[in-house]
Design a protein around this motif. Structure first.
Motif, mmCIF file in Angstrom:
data_model
loop_
_atom_site.group_PDB
_atom_site.id
_atom_site.type_symbol
_atom_site.label_atom_id
_atom_site.label_comp_id
_atom_site.label_asym_id
_atom_site.label_seq_id
_atom_site.Cartn_x
_atom_site.Cartn_y
_atom_site.Cartn_z
ATOM 1 N N PHE A 1 0.830 -1.208 0.000
ATOM 2 C CA PHE A 1 0.000 0.000 0.000
ATOM 3 C C PHE A 1 0.868 1.262 0.000
ATOM 4 C CE2 PHE A 1 -2.895 3.111 2.119
ATOM 5 C CZ PHE A 1 -3.883 3.125 1.141
ATOM 6 N N SER A 2 1.978 1.194 0.713
ATOM 7 C CA SER A 2 2.908 2.323 0.760
ATOM 8 C C SER A 2 3.503 2.596 -0.619
ATOM 9 C CB SER A 2 4.021 2.052 1.775
ATOM 10 O OG SER A 2 4.936 3.114 1.825
ATOM 11 N N SER A 3 3.843 1.534 -1.342
ATOM 12 C CA SER A 3 4.381 1.668 -2.693
ATOM 13 C C SER A 3 3.348 2.313 -3.613
ATOM 14 C CB SER A 3 4.788 0.298 -3.229
ATOM 15 O OG SER A 3 5.212 0.379 -4.572
ATOM 16 N N PHE A 4 2.102 1.885 -3.473
ATOM 17 C CA PHE A 4 1.017 2.461 -4.274
ATOM 18 C C PHE A 4 0.842 3.946 -3.939
ATOM 19 C CE2 PHE A 4 -3.594 3.351 -4.762
ATOM 20 C CZ PHE A 4 -3.703 3.173 -6.129
ATOM 21 N N ALA A 5 0.919 4.285 -2.656
ATOM 22 C CA ALA A 5 0.772 5.675 -2.224
ATOM 23 C C ALA A 5 1.885 6.551 -2.798
ATOM 24 C CB ALA A 5 0.757 5.757 -0.700
ATOM 25 N N GLU A 6 3.104 6.029 -2.808
ATOM 26 C CA GLU A 6 4.230 6.788 -3.372
ATOM 27 C C GLU A 6 3.993 7.085 -4.854
ATOM 28 O OE1 GLU A 6 6.682 8.194 -2.022
ATOM 29 O OE2 GLU A 6 7.156 7.196 -0.127
ATOM 30 N N CYS B 1 1.218 10.374 4.617
ATOM 31 C CA CYS B 1 -0.136 10.295 4.063
ATOM 32 C C CYS B 1 -0.959 9.129 4.609
ATOM 33 C CB CYS B 1 -0.070 10.170 2.541
ATOM 34 S SG CYS B 1 0.795 11.523 1.719
ATOM 35 N N ILE B 2 -0.308 8.025 4.930
ATOM 36 C CA ILE B 2 -1.027 6.811 5.322
ATOM 37 C C ILE B 2 -1.423 6.847 6.793
ATOM 38 C CG2 ILE B 2 -0.848 4.298 5.553
ATOM 39 C CD1 ILE B 2 1.049 4.320 3.163
ATOM 40 N N PHE B 3 -2.670 6.506 7.057
ATOM 41 C CA PHE B 3 -3.170 6.465 8.427
ATOM 42 C C PHE B 3 -2.771 5.163 9.118
ATOM 43 C CE2 PHE B 3 -6.130 9.383 6.302
ATOM 44 C CZ PHE B 3 -6.054 10.465 7.170
ATOM 45 N N ARG B 4 -2.617 5.232 10.430
ATOM 46 C CA ARG B 4 -2.260 4.052 11.215
ATOM 47 C C ARG B 4 -3.401 3.041 11.197
ATOM 48 N NH1 ARG B 4 -2.083 5.004 16.469
ATOM 49 N NH2 ARG B 4 -0.438 3.522 16.999
ATOM 50 N N SER C 1 -12.678 -2.928 19.477
ATOM 51 C CA SER C 1 -11.741 -3.680 18.639
ATOM 52 C C SER C 1 -10.597 -2.742 18.256
ATOM 53 C CB SER C 1 -12.448 -4.223 17.395
ATOM 54 O OG SER C 1 -13.093 -3.195 16.684
ATOM 55 N N PRO C 2 -9.361 -3.206 18.386
ATOM 56 C CA PRO C 2 -8.209 -2.299 18.303
ATOM 57 C C PRO C 2 -7.775 -1.855 16.907
ATOM 58 C CG PRO C 2 -7.459 -4.530 18.714
ATOM 59 C CD PRO C 2 -8.963 -4.568 18.778
ATOM 60 N N TYR C 3 -8.253 -2.536 15.853
ATOM 61 C CA TYR C 3 -7.727 -2.239 14.521
ATOM 62 C C TYR C 3 -8.813 -1.840 13.523
ATOM 63 C CZ TYR C 3 -3.931 -4.828 16.691
ATOM 64 O OH TYR C 3 -2.980 -5.262 17.572
ATOM 65 N N LYS C 4 -8.446 -0.964 12.616
ATOM 66 C CA LYS C 4 -9.332 -0.610 11.512
ATOM 67 C C LYS C 4 -9.409 -1.787 10.542
ATOM 68 C CE LYS C 4 -7.643 4.150 11.800
ATOM 69 N NZ LYS C 4 -6.784 5.154 11.142
ATOM 70 N N THR C 5 -10.467 -1.827 9.761
ATOM 71 C CA THR C 5 -10.609 -2.886 8.751
ATOM 72 C C THR C 5 -10.329 -2.335 7.357
ATOM 73 O OG1 THR C 5 -12.984 -2.466 8.623
ATOM 74 C CG2 THR C 5 -12.249 -4.181 10.150
ATOM 75 N N ASN C 6 -9.676 -1.203 7.311
ATOM 76 C CA ASN C 6 -9.315 -0.591 6.032
ATOM 77 C C ASN C 6 -7.915 0.014 6.129
ATOM 78 O OD1 ASN C 6 -10.748 1.768 7.664
ATOM 79 N ND2 ASN C 6 -9.415 2.723 6.144
ATOM 80 N N MET C 7 -7.379 0.363 4.978
ATOM 81 C CA MET C 7 -6.163 1.164 4.911
ATOM 82 C C MET C 7 -6.529 2.429 4.154
ATOM 83 S SD MET C 7 -3.171 -1.673 4.268
ATOM 84 C CE MET C 7 -1.952 -0.809 5.256
ATOM 85 N N GLY C 8 -6.045 3.570 4.645
ATOM 86 C CA GLY C 8 -6.398 4.836 4.019
ATOM 87 C C GLY C 8 -5.205 5.755 3.915
ATOM 88 N N ALA C 9 -5.239 6.626 2.921
ATOM 89 C CA ALA C 9 -4.165 7.607 2.739
ATOM 90 C C ALA C 9 -4.767 8.930 2.306
ATOM 91 C CB ALA C 9 -3.162 7.122 1.698
#
Length: 206
Positions: free
Chosen positions: A22-27, A48-51, A63-71
């Protein structure tokens, strides 16, 4: 299905692999956006990427984690409250978006004034052929007011937009589109179509 720390720790290698992808895509998105919005080119993916961790302090769902990745691609990074571009990755619910989601009271007043003073320009942006092609549903007002805001009359030609409390456009991304080779190109093209809106909103609040 397994939104808990023990499971996450046991599968951290998989998460790190997904995060790197996802980081590569964001770059690459940063580089693409920079071709028509140069300041974005100064950003890094990390800015840009959220934790993945959720803030559960005021939530019933612990629940401790998101179910998505966002930037969020905003001049100055994700922590800056300004108009920008957003990419949301979530199985069955991915989308790209942009605009100004939650301007503060002063910023909202500035945007409303800019729309009121320059309504012809605003209309030219949202009625542009490319803009309407990518965002046929137009601008989402984010729970708009039911009555005109203070200082504006109900018969103001721009009243529909002056009632808005946020200014967002979005486009759904299917899982098939998400894994297609054209994803990067299509996302960049859609972001380019919304750039005049981003510029208008940021000019109003600068």
């Amino acid at each position: 299905k397994n939104n808990n720390k023990p499971w996450f720790d046991n599968n951290r290698k998989t998460y790190e692999m997904v995060k790197a992808d996802f980081s590569s895509f964001a770059e690459k998105l940063i580089q693409g956006i920079a071709t028509f919005d140069p300041p974005i080119g100064q950003l890094t993916a990390k800015e840009c990427i959220f934790r993945i961790n959720k803030d559960v302090r005021f939530s019933k769902d612990k629940s401790p984690y998101k179910t998505n990745m966002g930037a969020s691609f905003t001049n100055g990074g994700k922590k800056i409250n300004a108009a920008g571009y957003y990419f949301h990755l979530e199985p069955g619910a991915s989308f790209l978006a942009g605009g100004f989601y939650m301007p503060d009271a002063n910023q909202l007043a500035q945007i409303r004034q800019e729309i009121d003073y320059n309504f012809d320009e605003w209309k030219s942006i949202i009625e542009n052929k490319s803009f309407k092609k990518h965002f046929p549903e137009g601008v989402d007002g984010v729970n708009p007011l039911s009555r005109p805001p203070k200082g504006y009359e109900a018969d103001n030609p721009a009243i529909h937009y002056l009632k808005m409390k946020g200014f967002i456009v979005s486009q759904a991304i299917s899982d098939k589109e998400l894994t297609a080779t054209a994803l990067l190109k299509n996302t960049t093209v859609a972001f380019k179509a919304m750039q005049p809106l981003i510029d208008f909103l940021n000019r109003a609040t600068s």
